[in-house]
Design a protein around this motif. Structure first.
Motif, PDB file in Angstrom:
ATOM      1  N   LYS A   1       0.837  -1.202   0.000  1.00 25.55           N
ATOM      2  CA  LYS A   1       0.000   0.000   0.000  1.00 25.55           C
ATOM      3  C   LYS A   1       0.877   1.259   0.000  1.00 25.55           C
ATOM      4  O   LYS A   1       2.036   1.225   0.413  1.00 25.55           O
ATOM      5  CB  LYS A   1      -0.934   0.017   1.220  1.00 25.55           C
ATOM      6  CG  LYS A   1      -1.929  -1.142   1.249  1.00 25.55           C
ATOM      7  CD  LYS A   1      -2.885  -1.024   2.412  1.00 25.55           C
ATOM      8  CE  LYS A   1      -3.803  -2.239   2.513  1.00 25.55           C
ATOM      9  NZ  LYS A   1      -4.654  -2.371   1.323  1.00 25.55           N
ATOM     10  N   ILE A   2       0.285   2.351  -0.477  1.00 26.65           N
ATOM     11  CA  ILE A   2       0.958   3.639  -0.498  1.00 26.65           C
ATOM     12  C   ILE A   2      -0.050   4.701  -0.057  1.00 26.65           C
ATOM     13  O   ILE A   2      -1.241   4.608  -0.387  1.00 26.65           O
ATOM     14  CB  ILE A   2       1.517   3.963  -1.908  1.00 26.65           C
ATOM     15  CG1 ILE A   2       2.342   5.266  -1.889  1.00 26.65           C
ATOM     16  CG2 ILE A   2       0.407   4.029  -2.964  1.00 26.65           C
ATOM     17  CD1 ILE A   2       3.119   5.490  -3.188  1.00 26.65           C
ATOM     18  N   ASP A   3       0.397   5.675   0.707  1.00 25.47           N
ATOM     19  CA  ASP A   3      -0.457   6.780   1.137  1.00 25.47           C
ATOM     20  C   ASP A   3      -0.167   7.984   0.240  1.00 25.47           C
ATOM     21  O   ASP A   3       0.980   8.451   0.182  1.00 25.47           O
ATOM     22  CB  ASP A   3      -0.209   7.135   2.597  1.00 25.47           C
ATOM     23  CG  ASP A   3      -0.579   6.003   3.542  1.00 25.47           C
ATOM     24  OD1 ASP A   3      -1.365   5.135   3.136  1.00 25.47           O
ATOM     25  OD2 ASP A   3      -0.078   6.003   4.688  1.00 25.47           O
ATOM     26  N   ILE A   4      -1.198   8.482  -0.454  1.00 23.60           N
ATOM     27  CA  ILE A   4      -1.033   9.579  -1.406  1.00 23.60           C
ATOM     28  C   ILE A   4      -1.736  10.825  -0.895  1.00 23.60           C
ATOM     29  O   ILE A   4      -2.881  10.769  -0.418  1.00 23.60           O
ATOM     30  CB  ILE A   4      -1.566   9.190  -2.797  1.00 23.60           C
ATOM     31  CG1 ILE A   4      -0.753   8.025  -3.367  1.00 23.60           C
ATOM     32  CG2 ILE A   4      -1.524  10.377  -3.755  1.00 23.60           C
ATOM     33  CD1 ILE A   4      -1.205   7.553  -4.737  1.00 23.60           C
ATOM     34  N   TYR A   5      -1.037  11.950  -1.011  1.00 25.89           N
ATOM     35  CA  TYR A   5      -1.521  13.236  -0.505  1.00 25.89           C
ATOM     36  C   TYR A   5      -1.863  14.185  -1.654  1.00 25.89           C
ATOM     37  O   TYR A   5      -1.085  14.335  -2.603  1.00 25.89           O
ATOM     38  CB  TYR A   5      -0.428  13.858   0.376  1.00 25.89           C
ATOM     39  CG  TYR A   5      -0.553  15.339   0.632  1.00 25.89           C
ATOM     40  CD1 TYR A   5      -1.333  15.824   1.687  1.00 25.89           C
ATOM     41  CD2 TYR A   5       0.118  16.258  -0.169  1.00 25.89           C
ATOM     42  CE1 TYR A   5      -1.424  17.198   1.927  1.00 25.89           C
ATOM     43  CE2 TYR A   5       0.039  17.624   0.077  1.00 25.89           C
ATOM     44  CZ  TYR A   5      -0.737  18.084   1.112  1.00 25.89           C
ATOM     45  OH  TYR A   5      -0.827  19.430   1.347  1.00 25.89           O
ATOM     46  N   ASN A   6      -3.040  14.786  -1.564  1.00 22.68           N
ATOM     47  CA  ASN A   6      -3.447  15.885  -2.443  1.00 22.68           C
ATOM     48  C   ASN A   6      -3.900  17.032  -1.556  1.00 22.68           C
ATOM     49  O   ASN A   6      -4.776  16.844  -0.699  1.00 22.68           O
ATOM     50  CB  ASN A   6      -4.600  15.476  -3.359  1.00 22.68           C
ATOM     51  CG  ASN A   6      -4.164  14.570  -4.499  1.00 22.68           C
ATOM     52  OD1 ASN A   6      -3.700  15.036  -5.535  1.00 22.68           O
ATOM     53  ND2 ASN A   6      -4.323  13.256  -4.312  1.00 22.68           N
ATOM     54  N   VAL A   7      -3.325  18.206  -1.738  1.00 17.49           N
ATOM     55  CA  VAL A   7      -3.676  19.324  -0.867  1.00 17.49           C
ATOM     56  C   VAL A   7      -5.166  19.656  -0.974  1.00 17.49           C
ATOM     57  O   VAL A   7      -5.798  20.025   0.012  1.00 17.49           O
ATOM     58  CB  VAL A   7      -2.804  20.564  -1.170  1.00 17.49           C
ATOM     59  CG1 VAL A   7      -3.093  21.126  -2.552  1.00 17.49           C
ATOM     60  CG2 VAL A   7      -2.985  21.635  -0.092  1.00 17.49           C
ATOM     61  N   ASP A   8      -5.733  19.528  -2.179  1.00 19.02           N
ATOM     62  CA  ASP A   8      -7.159  19.760  -2.393  1.00 19.02           C
ATOM     63  C   ASP A   8      -7.797  18.426  -2.787  1.00 19.02           C
ATOM     64  O   ASP A   8      -7.658  17.979  -3.921  1.00 19.02           O
ATOM     65  CB  ASP A   8      -7.382  20.790  -3.502  1.00 19.02           C
ATOM     66  CG  ASP A   8      -8.858  21.144  -3.680  1.00 19.02           C
ATOM     67  OD1 ASP A   8      -9.716  20.447  -3.101  1.00 19.02           O
ATOM     68  OD2 ASP A   8      -9.151  22.124  -4.403  1.00 19.02           O
ATOM     69  N   PRO A   9      -8.495  17.767  -1.866  1.00 18.44           N
ATOM     70  CA  PRO A   9      -9.066  16.450  -2.173  1.00 18.44           C
ATOM     71  C   PRO A   9     -10.119  16.488  -3.273  1.00 18.44           C
ATOM     72  O   PRO A   9     -10.451  15.450  -3.845  1.00 18.44           O
ATOM     73  CB  PRO A   9      -9.668  16.010  -0.834  1.00 18.44           C
ATOM     74  CG  PRO A   9      -9.860  17.278  -0.055  1.00 18.44           C
ATOM     75  CD  PRO A   9      -8.770  18.198  -0.488  1.00 18.44           C
ATOM     76  N   ASP A  10     -10.655  17.665  -3.565  1.00 21.70           N
ATOM     77  CA  ASP A  10     -11.644  17.794  -4.644  1.00 21.70           C
ATOM     78  C   ASP A  10     -10.982  18.013  -6.001  1.00 21.70           C
ATOM     79  O   ASP A  10     -11.668  18.036  -7.026  1.00 21.70           O
ATOM     80  CB  ASP A  10     -12.595  18.962  -4.346  1.00 21.70           C
ATOM     81  CG  ASP A  10     -13.436  18.709  -3.096  1.00 21.70           C
ATOM     82  OD1 ASP A  10     -13.830  17.544  -2.877  1.00 21.70           O
ATOM     83  OD2 ASP A  10     -13.679  19.664  -2.350  1.00 21.70           O
TER      84      ASP A  10
END
Length: 206
Positions: free
Chosen positions: A185-194
């Motif tokens: 698994k990998i955890d992915i970050y997006n500053v704006d989830p939309d």
């Protein structure tokens, strides 16, 4: 689902005096998609101000809003495929970011797919967390259970004299789940989830 407590536990070792990081590497990219310099240095050789700036950058990923900005994804089993992102990230982790050729491949892959109207920096951190045991009373025990070697990637805008801002995108690999590494698994970050960056996410999850 990501357990918030796991992320908070991890960030407790991201301080100047108790840092879990041993190396930081990265590159700067212009808004036209041209590379504007690279760096690769032992974390201990940074100035105190540089350590603080880089730790804030790295912490932004695991400290983000859990399961909103930072989400967990399955990595496909790509055994035997040398061109997979999983194979590349595993190799970068195993070489502790000391292989510039591998780093160059990652930079090129990201630059091909990350199209934004501003200059940005790709920053990678290699960290090691000696996971302590917890007693039946919930208290920490000094003896470790296992070692968690991991990568954090941050992609953030920069201005002027390479002043890097807040991350727009990033990831934590392997995922830290139930106080243990999960290479599937990998955890992915997006500053704006939309406004998730679907193009680069698709590249990572192939």
């Amino acid at each position: 689902m990501i357990n918030r407590d796991d992320m908070l536990e991890l960030t407790r070792r991201m301080t100047p005096k108790r840092t879990c990081f041993s190396r930081v590497a990265g590159c700067y990219v212009t808004r036209d998609g041209e590379m504007d310099g690279t760096f690769n240095i032992h974390f201990g050789k940074l100035t105190e101000a540089e350590k603080k700036q880089n730790l804030e950058l790295a912490k932004a990923i695991p400290f983000a809003k859990t399961n909103i900005q930072l989400k967990e994804y399955d990595l496909p089993n790509t055994t035997g495929r040398r061109d997979s992102m999983r194979a590349l990230l595993t190799a970068l982790k195993e070489t502790e970011l000391k292989d510039d050729a591998l780093l160059s491949i990652l930079y090129e892959v990201i630059m091909e797919r990350y199209k934004v109207p501003f200059d940005y920096a790709i920053t990678l951190f290699f960290g090691t967390y000696d996971i302590p045991q917890k007693g039946t009373d919930g208290q920490w025990i000094e003896d470790s259970v296992e070692m968690y070697n991991f990568l954090i990637c941050s992609i953030a805008p920069y201005e002027g004299d390479y002043e890097v801002g807040w991350p727009e995108f990033g990831f934590l690999y392997p995922a830290f789940a139930d106080r243990s590494p999960d290479k599937d698994k990998i955890d992915i970050y997006n500053v704006d989830p939309d406004m998730e960056n679907k193009e680069i996410m698709k590249m990572i999850l192939l």
